[in-house]
Design an enzyme around this catalytic site. Structure first.
Site, PDB file in Angstrom:
ATOM      1  N   THR A 113       5.309   2.688  12.741  1.00 28.84           N
ATOM      2  CA  THR A 113       4.878   2.998  13.320  1.00 28.84           C
ATOM      3  C   THR A 113       4.205   3.034  14.755  1.00 28.84           C
ATOM      4  OG1 THR A 113       1.764   1.658  13.930  1.00 28.84           O
ATOM      5  CG2 THR A 113       4.100   0.241  14.234  1.00 28.84           C
ATOM      6  N   ASP A 114       2.421   4.457  15.022  1.00 32.96           N
ATOM      7  CA  ASP A 114       2.582   5.385  16.481  1.00 32.96           C
ATOM      8  C   ASP A 114       2.119   3.763  17.012  1.00 32.96           C
ATOM      9  OD1 ASP A 114      -0.057   4.515  15.178  1.00 32.96           O
ATOM     10  OD2 ASP A 114      -0.111   6.903  15.945  1.00 32.96           O
ATOM     11  N   GLU A 115       1.862   2.854  16.567  1.00 30.62           N
ATOM     12  CA  GLU A 115       1.127   1.800  17.496  1.00 30.62           C
ATOM     13  C   GLU A 115       2.116   0.933  18.717  1.00 30.62           C
ATOM     14  OE1 GLU A 115      -1.390  -1.086  16.774  1.00 30.62           O
ATOM     15  OE2 GLU A 115      -1.901  -0.795  15.277  1.00 30.62           O
TER      16      GLU A 115
ATOM     17  N   PHE B 159       0.413  -1.204   0.092  1.00 25.98           N
ATOM     18  CA  PHE B 159      -0.051  -0.470   0.106  1.00 25.98           C
ATOM     19  C   PHE B 159       0.832   1.109   0.077  1.00 25.98           C
ATOM     20  CE2 PHE B 159      -2.519   2.878   3.159  1.00 25.98           C
ATOM     21  CZ  PHE B 159      -3.143   3.597   2.795  1.00 25.98           C
TER      22      PHE B 159
ATOM     23  N   SER C 284       1.521  -6.384   8.487  1.00 30.19           N
ATOM     24  CA  SER C 284       1.420  -5.110   8.534  1.00 30.19           C
ATOM     25  C   SER C 284      -0.022  -5.294   9.189  1.00 30.19           C
ATOM     26  CB  SER C 284       0.938  -4.465   7.443  1.00 30.19           C
ATOM     27  OG  SER C 284       0.893  -4.670   7.147  1.00 30.19           O
TER      28      SER C 284
ATOM     29  N   TYR D  98       1.942  -7.017  16.373  1.00 28.38           N
ATOM     30  CA  TYR D  98       2.687  -6.780  15.419  1.00 28.38           C
ATOM     31  C   TYR D  98       3.465  -4.797  16.323  1.00 28.38           C
ATOM     32  CZ  TYR D  98       2.335  -2.467  11.914  1.00 28.38           C
ATOM     33  OH  TYR D  98       2.941  -1.113  11.122  1.00 28.38           O
TER      34      TYR D  98
ATOM     35  N   ALA E 105       4.296  -5.105  18.707  1.00 31.05           N
ATOM     36  CA  ALA E 105       6.212  -4.837  19.209  1.00 31.05           C
ATOM     37  C   ALA E 105       7.177  -5.974  18.469  1.00 31.05           C
ATOM     38  CB  ALA E 105       5.300  -6.834  19.896  1.00 31.05           C
ATOM     39  N   SER E 106       6.372  -6.224  17.330  1.00 34.28           N
ATOM     40  CA  SER E 106       6.570  -6.491  16.332  1.00 34.28           C
ATOM     41  C   SER E 106       8.078  -5.864  15.703  1.00 34.28           C
ATOM     42  CB  SER E 106       7.389  -7.320  15.825  1.00 34.28           C
ATOM     43  OG  SER E 106       6.288  -6.749  14.332  1.00 34.28           O
ATOM     44  N   LYS E 107       7.200  -4.259  15.717  1.00 34.93           N
ATOM     45  CA  LYS E 107       7.234  -3.315  15.000  1.00 34.93           C
ATOM     46  C   LYS E 107       8.588  -2.681  15.982  1.00 34.93           C
ATOM     47  CE  LYS E 107       6.739  -1.551  11.959  1.00 34.93           C
ATOM     48  NZ  LYS E 107       7.537  -1.344  10.290  1.00 34.93           N
TER      49      LYS E 107
ATOM     50  N   LEU F  22       6.309  -9.640  -2.078  1.00 36.53           N
ATOM     51  CA  LEU F  22       4.419 -10.062  -2.729  1.00 36.53           C
ATOM     52  C   LEU F  22       4.294 -11.436  -2.027  1.00 36.53           C
ATOM     53  CD1 LEU F  22       5.311  -9.834  -7.137  1.00 36.53           C
ATOM     54  CD2 LEU F  22       5.343  -8.486  -5.266  1.00 36.53           C
TER      55      LEU F  22
HETATM   56  N1  NAD Z   1      -0.423   1.090   6.577  1.00 43.65           N
HETATM   57  C1  NAD Z   1      -0.720   2.091   7.313  1.00 43.65           C
HETATM   58  O1  NAD Z   1      -1.449   2.085   7.956  1.00 43.65           O
HETATM   59  C2  NAD Z   1       0.292   2.135   8.129  1.00 43.65           C
HETATM   60  C3  NAD Z   1       0.738   3.336   9.620  1.00 43.65           C
HETATM   61  C4  NAD Z   1       2.267   3.150  10.160  1.00 43.65           C
HETATM   62  C5  NAD Z   1       3.082   2.707  10.216  1.00 43.65           C
HETATM   63  N2  NAD Z   1       2.745   1.711   8.949  1.00 43.65           N
HETATM   64  C6  NAD Z   1       4.248   1.350   7.954  1.00 43.65           C
HETATM   65  O2  NAD Z   1       4.404   1.080   6.657  1.00 43.65           O
HETATM   66  C7  NAD Z   1       5.137  -0.083   6.160  1.00 43.65           C
HETATM   67  C8  NAD Z   1       3.908  -0.255   5.212  1.00 43.65           C
HETATM   68  O3  NAD Z   1       2.494  -0.591   5.171  1.00 43.65           O
HETATM   69  P1  NAD Z   1       1.643  -1.041   4.218  1.00 43.65           P
HETATM   70  O4  NAD Z   1       0.286  -0.425   5.080  1.00 43.65           O
HETATM   71  O5  NAD Z   1       1.790   0.123   2.816  1.00 43.65           O
HETATM   72  O6  NAD Z   1       1.687  -2.684   4.451  1.00 43.65           O
HETATM   73  P2  NAD Z   1       1.314  -3.477   3.361  1.00 43.65           P
HETATM   74  O7  NAD Z   1       0.498  -5.226   4.420  1.00 43.65           O
HETATM   75  O8  NAD Z   1      -0.028  -2.926   2.634  1.00 43.65           O
HETATM   76  O9  NAD Z   1       2.470  -3.958   2.203  1.00 43.65           O
HETATM   77  C9  NAD Z   1       3.864  -4.744   2.641  1.00 43.65           C
HETATM   78  C10 NAD Z   1       4.613  -4.699   1.560  1.00 43.65           C
HETATM   79  O10 NAD Z   1       5.723  -5.699   2.295  1.00 43.65           O
HETATM   80  C11 NAD Z   1       5.760  -6.763   0.941  1.00 43.65           C
HETATM   81  N3  NAD Z   1       6.431  -8.401   2.163  1.00 43.65           N
HETATM   82  C12 NAD Z   1       5.919  -9.164   3.236  1.00 43.65           C
HETATM   83  N4  NAD Z   1       6.389  -9.442   4.048  1.00 43.65           N
HETATM   84  C13 NAD Z   1       7.929  -9.731   3.392  1.00 43.65           C
HETATM   85  C14 NAD Z   1       9.284 -10.027   3.065  1.00 43.65           C
HETATM   86  N5  NAD Z   1       9.279 -11.044   4.259  1.00 43.65           N
HETATM   87  N6  NAD Z   1      10.050  -9.530   2.539  1.00 43.65           N
HETATM   88  C15 NAD Z   1       9.735  -8.706   1.643  1.00 43.65           C
HETATM   89  N7  NAD Z   1       8.524  -7.859   1.211  1.00 43.65           N
HETATM   90  C16 NAD Z   1       7.221  -8.168   1.717  1.00 43.65           C
HETATM   91  C17 NAD Z   1       4.447  -7.113   0.781  1.00 43.65           C
HETATM   92  O11 NAD Z   1       4.166  -8.104  -0.026  1.00 43.65           O
HETATM   93  C18 NAD Z   1       3.768  -5.435   0.937  1.00 43.65           C
HETATM   94  O12 NAD Z   1       3.936  -5.534  -0.571  1.00 43.65           O
HETATM   95  C19 NAD Z   1       5.169  -1.116   7.273  1.00 43.65           C
HETATM   96  O13 NAD Z   1       5.685  -1.093   7.743  1.00 43.65           O
HETATM   97  C20 NAD Z   1       4.010  -0.687   8.235  1.00 43.65           C
HETATM   98  O14 NAD Z   1       4.460  -1.081   9.636  1.00 43.65           O
HETATM   99  C21 NAD Z   1       1.691   1.170   8.280  1.00 43.65           C
END
Ligand code: NAD
Length: 203
Positions: free
Chosen positions: A132-134, A13, A87, A157, A159-161, A37
């Site tokens: 993340t702010d979480e 995303f 995520s 989640y 905790a891992s971040k 992917l």
């Molecule tokens: N979406 C939110 O609102 C939000 C808020 C705060 C922080 N974040 C952080 O932003 C980042 C992106 O979030 P998002 O919502 O776009 O996530 P998402 O789940 O939409 O996308 C994650 C991407 O990572 C890839 N991926 C997953 N495991 C993988 C691996 N082992 N090796 C390689 N690629 C891998 C997936 O194929 C996917 O394309 C994350 O680190 C998330 O923690 C997201």
């Protein structure tokens, strides 16, 4: 190409927007999209830029240290923008270990690969870790988090971040690896994985 940037999770995303922004805004940069992917990754998100000369896709799992090292050695990046993660909070409750592998071990693999490729010469180099702010826990009806807020993750989640944030910071302190760490709150918009919009607790 004036700079080479590896963006992890670029098929997801937020990552797909970051990849598109960099590919279009910096035609003289080589942008490597490193993504496994998983269910969350979708290359359809990047159809409009996939044939541009400064864009490369590498399918790779960040848990696979050898593969990650191979890619860093091949491209010798100047910077890393690390978004790849498991995520989805609900999935972390069902399967916490998957989150440890990707979010913690995967992040450490990337830090090691960057450190190795940069050979402790960090001039002009940068590792940007998206978190993340979480990691700060739950906010009440009012108030706000700052960078000084103590970590208090409530889900596997978060905790891992949080663990990944600590490793990034520790590589900065221990090896002087230059990093930026950001802890954003929820994002919404185009390319959002459909099921995530069903519930307010998804990240
Ligand atoms: N979406 C939110 O609102 C939000 C808020 C705060 C922080 N974040 C952080 O932003 C980042 C992106 O979030 P998002 O919502 O776009 O996530 P998402 O789940 O939409 O996308 C994650 C991407 O990572 C890839 N991926 C997953 N495991 C993988 C691996 N082992 N090796 C390689 N690629 C891998 C997936 O194929 C996917 O394309 C994350 O680190 C998330 O923690 C997201």
């Amino acid at each position: 190409m004036s700079k080479t940037i590896i963006i992890t999770g670029g098929a997801g995303f937020i990552g797909s927007h970051v990849v598109r922004l960099f590919v279009n805004k910096y035609p003289d940069y080589k942008i490597i999209n490193l993504d496994a992917l998983t269910y969350a990754g979708n290359l359809e998100n990047l159809k409009d830029i996939e044939d541009l000369p400064n864009y490369v896709f590498e399918k790779a799992d960040i848990v696979d240290a050898n593969r990650v090292n191979e890619i860093f050695q091949k491209y010798q990046p100047d910077g890393v923008i690390h978004l790849a993660a498991e995520s989805h909070v609900d999935r972390s409750i069902l399967s916490p270990l998957d989150f440890v592998y990707t979010n913690v071990i995967g992040t450490v693999n990337l830090l090691n690969a960057a450190k190795e490729a940069w050979k402790n010469d960090f001039e002009g180099k940068r590792f940007y870790h998206i978190s993340t702010d979480e990691v700060y826990g739950a906010l009440g009806a009012e108030g706000l988090f700052t960078e000084e807020t103590p970590y208090s993750p409530n889900s596997p989640y978060s905790a891992s971040k949080a663990a990944s944030d600590h490793f990034v910071r520790a590589y900065g302190e221990t090896y002087h690896l230059p990093f930026v760490l950001s802890n954003c709150s929820n994002n919404y918009g185009p390319n959002h994985f459909p099921r995530k919009t069903d519930s307010a607790i998804y990240q």
